[in-house]
Design a protein around this motif. Sequence first.
Motif, PDB file in Angstrom:
ATOM      1  N   CYS A   1      70.914  75.950  60.670  1.00  0.00           N
ATOM      2  CA  CYS A   1      71.026  75.961  62.126  1.00  0.00           C
ATOM      3  C   CYS A   1      70.214  74.796  62.680  1.00  0.00           C
ATOM      4  CB  CYS A   1      70.502  77.270  62.685  1.00  0.00           C
ATOM      5  SG  CYS A   1      71.397  78.718  62.088  1.00  0.00           S
ATOM      6  N   CYS A   2      70.874  73.929  63.413  1.00  0.00           N
ATOM      7  CA  CYS A   2      70.234  72.706  63.897  1.00  0.00           C
ATOM      8  C   CYS A   2      70.264  72.644  65.416  1.00  0.00           C
ATOM      9  CB  CYS A   2      70.953  71.471  63.358  1.00  0.00           C
ATOM     10  SG  CYS A   2      70.933  71.319  61.575  1.00  0.00           S
ATOM     11  N   GLY A   3      69.137  72.293  65.988  1.00  0.00           N
ATOM     12  CA  GLY A   3      69.047  72.069  67.423  1.00  0.00           C
ATOM     13  C   GLY A   3      69.236  70.602  67.743  1.00  0.00           C
ATOM     14  N   PRO A   4      69.038  70.242  69.008  1.00  0.00           N
ATOM     15  CA  PRO A   4      69.325  68.874  69.446  1.00  0.00           C
ATOM     16  C   PRO A   4      68.213  67.859  69.188  1.00  0.00           C
ATOM     17  CG  PRO A   4      68.665  70.206  71.303  1.00  0.00           C
ATOM     18  CD  PRO A   4      68.725  71.129  70.108  1.00  0.00           C
ATOM     19  N   GLY A   5      67.047  68.308  68.764  1.00  0.00           N
ATOM     20  CA  GLY A   5      65.916  67.395  68.599  1.00  0.00           C
ATOM     21  C   GLY A   5      65.771  66.858  67.197  1.00  0.00           C
ATOM     22  N   ASN A   6      64.586  66.310  66.937  1.00  0.00           N
ATOM     23  CA  ASN A   6      64.323  65.716  65.626  1.00  0.00           C
ATOM     24  C   ASN A   6      64.406  66.740  64.506  1.00  0.00           C
ATOM     25  OD1 ASN A   6      63.928  63.304  66.919  1.00  0.00           O
ATOM     26  ND2 ASN A   6      61.708  63.374  66.811  1.00  0.00           N
ATOM     27  N   ASN A   7      63.983  67.984  64.763  1.00  0.00           N
ATOM     28  CA  ASN A   7      64.099  68.996  63.724  1.00  0.00           C
ATOM     29  C   ASN A   7      65.557  69.251  63.373  1.00  0.00           C
ATOM     30  OD1 ASN A   7      61.370  69.184  63.775  1.00  0.00           O
ATOM     31  ND2 ASN A   7      61.281  71.379  64.073  1.00  0.00           N
ATOM     32  N   GLY A   8      66.431  69.142  64.354  1.00  0.00           N
ATOM     33  CA  GLY A   8      67.862  69.266  64.075  1.00  0.00           C
ATOM     34  C   GLY A   8      68.340  68.158  63.151  1.00  0.00           C
TER      35      GLY A   8
END
Length: 140
Positions: free
Chosen positions: A67-74
């Motif tokens: 599961c990926c969000g819109p930021g660098n962690n994504g």
Amino acid sequence: MASAKSSMLPISYLSQVEAQNVDIDLMNEFGYEMSQLMELAGLSCAVAVTQQYPRDNLTNKGKVLVCCGPGNNGGDGLVCARHLKLFGYSPCIYYPKRTDKPLYNGLVKQCTSFGVSFTTDLTQYSGMSSTLVCLILWYV
């Protein structure tokens, strides 16, 4: 043979601000670029998944939901999924809020080129919680 618990080192965690400061130091003092940091973080996550959940021990044939969000962690999650695919797993990416920037578009293209699938429907994973590795890389 020593058990896994007896050989584990204590874990320490960084706050979000501390982690951001590490990134800033690596970029400013040592010349790393964000794409390099994402590559290192994503690879590290993929290796951690393979060590904690060996593919042959999973009853779901190595399916991994990332599961990926819109930021660098994504971005780290996209890199992780690509490496998991190369390690013989079957990652599927849930990326509901995409970032329209060249770096992220390139990571999506790489994942697609390597045969990593994307999904918008999580219902297919609802009955698999006991055997599904869900890696969530998302700042809330």
